[in-house]
Design a protein around this motif. Sequence first.
Motif, PDB file in Angstrom:
ATOM      1  N   LEU A  46       0.842  -1.184   0.000  1.00 38.09           N
ATOM      2  CA  LEU A  46       0.000   0.000   0.000  1.00 38.09           C
ATOM      3  C   LEU A  46       0.889   1.250   0.000  1.00 38.09           C
ATOM      4  O   LEU A  46       1.837   1.340   0.776  1.00 38.09           O
ATOM      5  CB  LEU A  46      -0.891   0.014   1.237  1.00 38.09           C
ATOM      6  N   THR A  47       0.606   2.183  -0.888  1.00 36.34           N
ATOM      7  CA  THR A  47       1.368   3.424  -0.943  1.00 36.34           C
ATOM      8  C   THR A  47       0.568   4.549  -0.308  1.00 36.34           C
ATOM      9  O   THR A  47      -0.563   4.800  -0.705  1.00 36.34           O
ATOM     10  CB  THR A  47       1.707   3.795  -2.403  1.00 36.34           C
ATOM     11  N   LEU A  48       1.155   5.195   0.689  1.00 33.31           N
ATOM     12  CA  LEU A  48       0.556   6.357   1.333  1.00 33.31           C
ATOM     13  C   LEU A  48       1.335   7.586   0.899  1.00 33.31           C
ATOM     14  O   LEU A  48       2.555   7.605   0.955  1.00 33.31           O
ATOM     15  CB  LEU A  48       0.614   6.227   2.854  1.00 33.31           C
ATOM     16  N   ARG A  49       0.635   8.611   0.459  1.00 32.51           N
ATOM     17  CA  ARG A  49       1.275   9.867   0.096  1.00 32.51           C
ATOM     18  C   ARG A  49       0.981  10.879   1.186  1.00 32.51           C
ATOM     19  O   ARG A  49      -0.115  10.908   1.735  1.00 32.51           O
ATOM     20  CB  ARG A  49       0.762  10.351  -1.249  1.00 32.51           C
ATOM     21  N   TYR A  50       1.975  11.708   1.492  1.00 29.78           N
ATOM     22  CA  TYR A  50       1.799  12.694   2.543  1.00 29.78           C
ATOM     23  C   TYR A  50       2.655  13.926   2.272  1.00 29.78           C
ATOM     24  O   TYR A  50       3.571  13.888   1.465  1.00 29.78           O
ATOM     25  CB  TYR A  50       2.155  12.101   3.912  1.00 29.78           C
ATOM     26  N   ARG A  51       2.321  14.998   2.949  1.00 31.70           N
ATOM     27  CA  ARG A  51       3.102  16.232   2.880  1.00 31.70           C
ATOM     28  C   ARG A  51       3.454  16.621   4.294  1.00 31.70           C
ATOM     29  O   ARG A  51       2.631  16.480   5.201  1.00 31.70           O
ATOM     30  CB  ARG A  51       2.278  17.334   2.225  1.00 31.70           C
ATOM     31  N   SER A  52       4.652  17.091   4.509  1.00 32.59           N
ATOM     32  CA  SER A  52       5.087  17.514   5.843  1.00 32.59           C
ATOM     33  C   SER A  52       5.472  18.979   5.832  1.00 32.59           C
ATOM     34  O   SER A  52       6.026  19.479   4.858  1.00 32.59           O
ATOM     35  CB  SER A  52       6.296  16.692   6.298  1.00 32.59           C
ATOM     36  N   TRP A  53       5.155  19.641   6.914  1.00 29.38           N
ATOM     37  CA  TRP A  53       5.592  21.015   7.139  1.00 29.38           C
ATOM     38  C   TRP A  53       6.342  21.019   8.459  1.00 29.38           C
ATOM     39  O   TRP A  53       5.905  20.425   9.428  1.00 29.38           O
ATOM     40  CB  TRP A  53       4.409  21.964   7.311  1.00 29.38           C
ATOM     41  N   SER A  54       7.465  21.696   8.524  1.00 28.83           N
ATOM     42  CA  SER A  54       8.168  21.835   9.801  1.00 28.83           C
ATOM     43  C   SER A  54       9.166  22.978   9.722  1.00 28.83           C
ATOM     44  O   SER A  54       9.626  23.355   8.646  1.00 28.83           O
ATOM     45  CB  SER A  54       8.882  20.542  10.189  1.00 28.83           C
ATOM     46  N   ARG A  55       9.470  23.534  10.874  1.00 33.14           N
ATOM     47  CA  ARG A  55      10.533  24.524  11.035  1.00 33.14           C
ATOM     48  C   ARG A  55      11.272  24.156  12.304  1.00 33.14           C
ATOM     49  O   ARG A  55      10.796  24.432  13.402  1.00 33.14           O
ATOM     50  CB  ARG A  55       9.954  25.935  11.185  1.00 33.14           C
ATOM     51  N   ASP A  56      12.395  23.517  12.161  1.00 36.48           N
ATOM     52  CA  ASP A  56      13.176  23.092  13.325  1.00 36.48           C
ATOM     53  C   ASP A  56      12.299  22.404  14.367  1.00 36.48           C
ATOM     54  O   ASP A  56      12.127  22.901  15.480  1.00 36.48           O
ATOM     55  CB  ASP A  56      13.908  24.276  13.953  1.00 36.48           C
ATOM     56  N   PRO A  57      11.701  21.259  14.014  1.00 33.94           N
ATOM     57  CA  PRO A  57      10.770  20.603  14.947  1.00 33.94           C
ATOM     58  C   PRO A  57      11.453  20.168  16.239  1.00 33.94           C
ATOM     59  O   PRO A  57      12.614  19.791  16.244  1.00 33.94           O
ATOM     60  CB  PRO A  57      10.262  19.404  14.162  1.00 33.94           C
ATOM     61  N   ASP A  58      10.728  20.258  17.310  1.00 36.69           N
ATOM     62  CA  ASP A  58      11.176  19.806  18.622  1.00 36.69           C
ATOM     63  C   ASP A  58      10.885  18.309  18.708  1.00 36.69           C
ATOM     64  O   ASP A  58       9.726  17.904  18.721  1.00 36.69           O
ATOM     65  CB  ASP A  58      10.423  20.570  19.703  1.00 36.69           C
ATOM     66  N   PRO A  59      11.917  17.455  18.777  1.00 36.92           N
ATOM     67  CA  PRO A  59      11.674  15.996  18.781  1.00 36.92           C
ATOM     68  C   PRO A  59      10.916  15.501  20.006  1.00 36.92           C
ATOM     69  O   PRO A  59      10.402  14.389  20.007  1.00 36.92           O
ATOM     70  CB  PRO A  59      13.072  15.392  18.709  1.00 36.92           C
ATOM     71  N   SER A  60      10.823  16.322  21.047  1.00 42.84           N
ATOM     72  CA  SER A  60      10.075  15.887  22.230  1.00 42.84           C
ATOM     73  C   SER A  60       8.568  16.070  22.053  1.00 42.84           C
ATOM     74  O   SER A  60       7.782  15.536  22.826  1.00 42.84           O
ATOM     75  CB  SER A  60      10.541  16.654  23.469  1.00 42.84           C
TER      76      SER A  60
END
Length: 67
Positions: free
Chosen positions: A11-25
């Motif tokens: 199964l192929t899932l397509r997605y888009r991500s937005w981030s600006r220096d994300p906090d991994p916590s």
Amino acid sequence: MAAEFRTHDGLTLRYRSWSRDPDPSLPPVVLLHGFAVDARLNWEGPGVVEALLGFKGSLQHRLVFRW
């Protein structure tokens, strides 16, 4: 342009991500849009993505619901 993720069963899932220096916590935020619209109308146009990005650089993902 959407990125792709393929599951073990093909199964192929397509997605888009937005981030600006994300906090991994911080947990990621998944934005789901309705059947008749897309992320631009639901999340980008009204400023939801920008507001979430301003919250400590949170990371958002949008799944692409098209076949």
